[in-house]
Design a protein around this motif. Structure first.
Motif, PDB file in Angstrom:
ATOM      1  N   ARG A  98       0.836  -1.212   0.000  1.00 36.52           N
ATOM      2  CA  ARG A  98       0.000   0.000   0.000  1.00 36.52           C
ATOM      3  C   ARG A  98       0.871   1.263   0.000  1.00 36.52           C
ATOM      4  O   ARG A  98       0.513   2.271  -0.604  1.00 36.52           O
ATOM      5  CB  ARG A  98      -0.958  -0.030   1.178  1.00 36.52           C
ATOM      6  N   LEU A  99       2.007   1.218   0.674  1.00 40.23           N
ATOM      7  CA  LEU A  99       2.925   2.356   0.628  1.00 40.23           C
ATOM      8  C   LEU A  99       3.463   2.564  -0.786  1.00 40.23           C
ATOM      9  O   LEU A  99       3.617   3.698  -1.244  1.00 40.23           O
ATOM     10  CB  LEU A  99       4.082   2.166   1.614  1.00 40.23           C
ATOM     11  N   LEU A 100       3.742   1.477  -1.486  1.00 41.76           N
ATOM     12  CA  LEU A 100       4.201   1.574  -2.866  1.00 41.76           C
ATOM     13  C   LEU A 100       3.108   2.176  -3.750  1.00 41.76           C
ATOM     14  O   LEU A 100       3.377   3.058  -4.572  1.00 41.76           O
ATOM     15  CB  LEU A 100       4.615   0.199  -3.382  1.00 41.76           C
ATOM     16  N   ALA A 101       1.869   1.747  -3.553  1.00 40.82           N
ATOM     17  CA  ALA A 101       0.747   2.317  -4.300  1.00 40.82           C
ATOM     18  C   ALA A 101       0.580   3.799  -3.961  1.00 40.82           C
ATOM     19  O   ALA A 101       0.300   4.627  -4.844  1.00 40.82           O
ATOM     20  CB  ALA A 101      -0.537   1.547  -3.999  1.00 40.82           C
ATOM     21  N   ALA A 102       0.780   4.163  -2.701  1.00 34.78           N
ATOM     22  CA  ALA A 102       0.682   5.568  -2.288  1.00 34.78           C
ATOM     23  C   ALA A 102       1.776   6.397  -2.948  1.00 34.78           C
ATOM     24  O   ALA A 102       1.520   7.536  -3.392  1.00 34.78           O
ATOM     25  CB  ALA A 102       0.780   5.680  -0.762  1.00 34.78           C
ATOM     26  N   ALA A 103       2.980   5.850  -3.034  1.00 35.70           N
ATOM     27  CA  ALA A 103       4.072   6.564  -3.703  1.00 35.70           C
ATOM     28  C   ALA A 103       3.743   6.786  -5.168  1.00 35.70           C
ATOM     29  O   ALA A 103       3.989   7.865  -5.717  1.00 35.70           O
ATOM     30  CB  ALA A 103       5.377   5.785  -3.561  1.00 35.70           C
ATOM     31  N   LEU A 104       3.146   5.788  -5.811  1.00 28.54           N
ATOM     32  CA  LEU A 104       2.757   5.924  -7.212  1.00 28.54           C
ATOM     33  C   LEU A 104       1.670   6.983  -7.379  1.00 28.54           C
ATOM     34  O   LEU A 104       1.748   7.821  -8.283  1.00 28.54           O
ATOM     35  CB  LEU A 104       2.298   4.569  -7.762  1.00 28.54           C
ATOM     36  N   ALA A 105       0.673   6.987  -6.514  1.00 26.65           N
ATOM     37  CA  ALA A 105      -0.403   7.979  -6.593  1.00 26.65           C
ATOM     38  C   ALA A 105       0.137   9.391  -6.387  1.00 26.65           C
ATOM     39  O   ALA A 105      -0.174  10.315  -7.153  1.00 26.65           O
ATOM     40  CB  ALA A 105      -1.492   7.663  -5.565  1.00 26.65           C
ATOM     41  N   ALA A 106       0.947   9.571  -5.352  1.00 26.34           N
ATOM     42  CA  ALA A 106       1.490  10.899  -5.051  1.00 26.34           C
ATOM     43  C   ALA A 106       2.402  11.388  -6.168  1.00 26.34           C
ATOM     44  O   ALA A 106       2.314  12.547  -6.602  1.00 26.34           O
ATOM     45  CB  ALA A 106       2.246  10.870  -3.721  1.00 26.34           C
ATOM     46  N   CYS A 107       3.285  10.525  -6.650  1.00 27.01           N
ATOM     47  CA  CYS A 107       4.215  10.908  -7.713  1.00 27.01           C
ATOM     48  C   CYS A 107       3.454  11.284  -8.982  1.00 27.01           C
ATOM     49  O   CYS A 107       3.785  12.270  -9.646  1.00 27.01           O
ATOM     50  CB  CYS A 107       5.180   9.765  -7.980  1.00 27.01           C
ATOM     51  N   THR A 108       2.440  10.517  -9.316  1.00 29.07           N
ATOM     52  CA  THR A 108       1.639  10.801 -10.505  1.00 29.07           C
ATOM     53  C   THR A 108       0.966  12.157 -10.380  1.00 29.07           C
ATOM     54  O   THR A 108       1.030  12.987 -11.301  1.00 29.07           O
ATOM     55  CB  THR A 108       0.594   9.687 -10.727  1.00 29.07           C
ATOM     56  N   ALA A 109       0.328  12.407  -9.237  1.00 30.70           N
ATOM     57  CA  ALA A 109      -0.365  13.684  -9.030  1.00 30.70           C
ATOM     58  C   ALA A 109       0.611  14.857  -9.079  1.00 30.70           C
ATOM     59  O   ALA A 109       0.321  15.895  -9.706  1.00 30.70           O
ATOM     60  CB  ALA A 109      -1.110  13.660  -7.697  1.00 30.70           C
ATOM     61  N   ILE A 110       1.752  14.730  -8.439  1.00 32.84           N
ATOM     62  CA  ILE A 110       2.737  15.815  -8.409  1.00 32.84           C
ATOM     63  C   ILE A 110       3.307  16.062  -9.800  1.00 32.84           C
ATOM     64  O   ILE A 110       3.467  17.221 -10.216  1.00 32.84           O
ATOM     65  CB  ILE A 110       3.848  15.508  -7.379  1.00 32.84           C
TER      66      ILE A 110
ATOM     67  N   LYS B 218       1.376 -11.492  -3.577  1.00 30.30           N
ATOM     68  CA  LYS B 218       1.802 -12.293  -4.726  1.00 30.30           C
ATOM     69  C   LYS B 218       1.834 -11.440  -5.988  1.00 30.30           C
ATOM     70  O   LYS B 218       0.947 -11.508  -6.819  1.00 30.30           O
ATOM     71  CB  LYS B 218       0.856 -13.477  -4.937  1.00 30.30           C
ATOM     72  N   GLU B 219       2.849 -10.614  -6.124  1.00 34.75           N
ATOM     73  CA  GLU B 219       3.067  -9.803  -7.317  1.00 34.75           C
ATOM     74  C   GLU B 219       1.811  -9.066  -7.785  1.00 34.75           C
ATOM     75  O   GLU B 219       1.302  -9.323  -8.871  1.00 34.75           O
ATOM     76  CB  GLU B 219       3.633 -10.661  -8.449  1.00 34.75           C
ATOM     77  N   PRO B 220       1.307  -8.153  -6.976  1.00 38.69           N
ATOM     78  CA  PRO B 220       0.130  -7.389  -7.397  1.00 38.69           C
ATOM     79  C   PRO B 220       0.479  -6.453  -8.549  1.00 38.69           C
ATOM     80  O   PRO B 220       1.650  -6.139  -8.788  1.00 38.69           O
ATOM     81  CB  PRO B 220      -0.227  -6.585  -6.139  1.00 38.69           C
ATOM     82  N   SER B 221      -0.533  -6.021  -9.253  1.00 41.70           N
ATOM     83  CA  SER B 221      -0.336  -5.004 -10.275  1.00 41.70           C
ATOM     84  C   SER B 221      -1.116  -3.769  -9.843  1.00 41.70           C
ATOM     85  O   SER B 221      -1.957  -3.822  -8.943  1.00 41.70           O
ATOM     86  CB  SER B 221      -0.789  -5.505 -11.650  1.00 41.70           C
ATOM     87  N   PHE B 222      -0.817  -2.657 -10.491  1.00 41.89           N
ATOM     88  CA  PHE B 222      -1.426  -1.389 -10.114  1.00 41.89           C
ATOM     89  C   PHE B 222      -2.135  -0.772 -11.312  1.00 41.89           C
ATOM     90  O   PHE B 222      -1.631  -0.844 -12.425  1.00 41.89           O
ATOM     91  CB  PHE B 222      -0.355  -0.403  -9.621  1.00 41.89           C
ATOM     92  N   GLU B 223      -3.279  -0.174 -11.051  1.00 44.20           N
ATOM     93  CA  GLU B 223      -3.989   0.584 -12.068  1.00 44.20           C
ATOM     94  C   GLU B 223      -4.168   2.004 -11.544  1.00 44.20           C
ATOM     95  O   GLU B 223      -4.707   2.213 -10.453  1.00 44.20           O
ATOM     96  CB  GLU B 223      -5.346  -0.035 -12.368  1.00 44.20           C
ATOM     97  N   VAL B 224      -3.696   2.979 -12.316  1.00 40.20           N
ATOM     98  CA  VAL B 224      -3.800   4.381 -11.940  1.00 40.20           C
ATOM     99  C   VAL B 224      -5.098   4.929 -12.523  1.00 40.20           C
ATOM    100  O   VAL B 224      -5.367   4.786 -13.715  1.00 40.20           O
ATOM    101  CB  VAL B 224      -2.590   5.191 -12.464  1.00 40.20           C
TER     102      VAL B 224
END
Length: 146
Positions: A57-69, A97-103
């Motif tokens: 979840r921290l990795l997903a949060a980093a992706l969300a924040a970086c994308t927005a910024i 188990k190797e989740p993927s992310f959708e922005v």
């Protein structure tokens, strides 16, 4: 606790920031970088105490924040207003188990189709997104005693 850096630029900004995770108990860890600190843990269902977000979840949060910024930086250069821009990251699959992310981008009203299209392209250019989508070897080593 303050995480150190292995070098600084002339303005005091870390060139290569170090992030540390130090065990508290169970799966709970204090995570620190620079002057910032937070707790990471696993959910109760996975044996943790849910005292903080899981690493995934921290990795997903980093992706969300970086994308927005990244989108905001681009919009600032174009003098585009993005009030209420929201970026969500949906975690697909099993967390362990190797989740993927959708922005998922939620644009404010008033943007043209062309602006939305350009911002969508820019969203994929954030450093975290680029890191996650390329093969990026990670070295693991033991710290030598000083």
């Amino acid at each position: 606790m303050m995480a150190s850096t292995n070098s600084e630029s002339g303005d005091g900004t870390p060139k290569n920031p170090i992030v540390t995770a130090t065990r508290i108990d169970g799966f709970r860890h204090t995570v620190a970088t620079g002057a910032h600190e937070w707790i990471a843990d696993e959910p109760v269902a996975d044996g943790g105490e849910d005292a903080g977000p899981s690493p995934t979840r921290l990795l997903a949060a980093a992706l969300a924040a970086c994308t927005a910024i990244t989108m905001e930086m681009y919009a600032d250069r174009k003098d585009w207003e993005l009030p209420g821009l929201s970026v969500a990251v949906e975690i697909q699959g099993e967390l362990r188990k190797e989740p993927s992310f959708e922005v998922v981008l939620d644009f404010p009203d008033g943007l043209s189709a062309e602006q939305k299209e350009k911002l969508t392209v820019i969203a994929g250019k954030c450093p975290v997104h680029r890191t996650l989508t390329r093969v990026n070897p990670i070295e693991i080593r033991e710290r030598k005693a000083a």
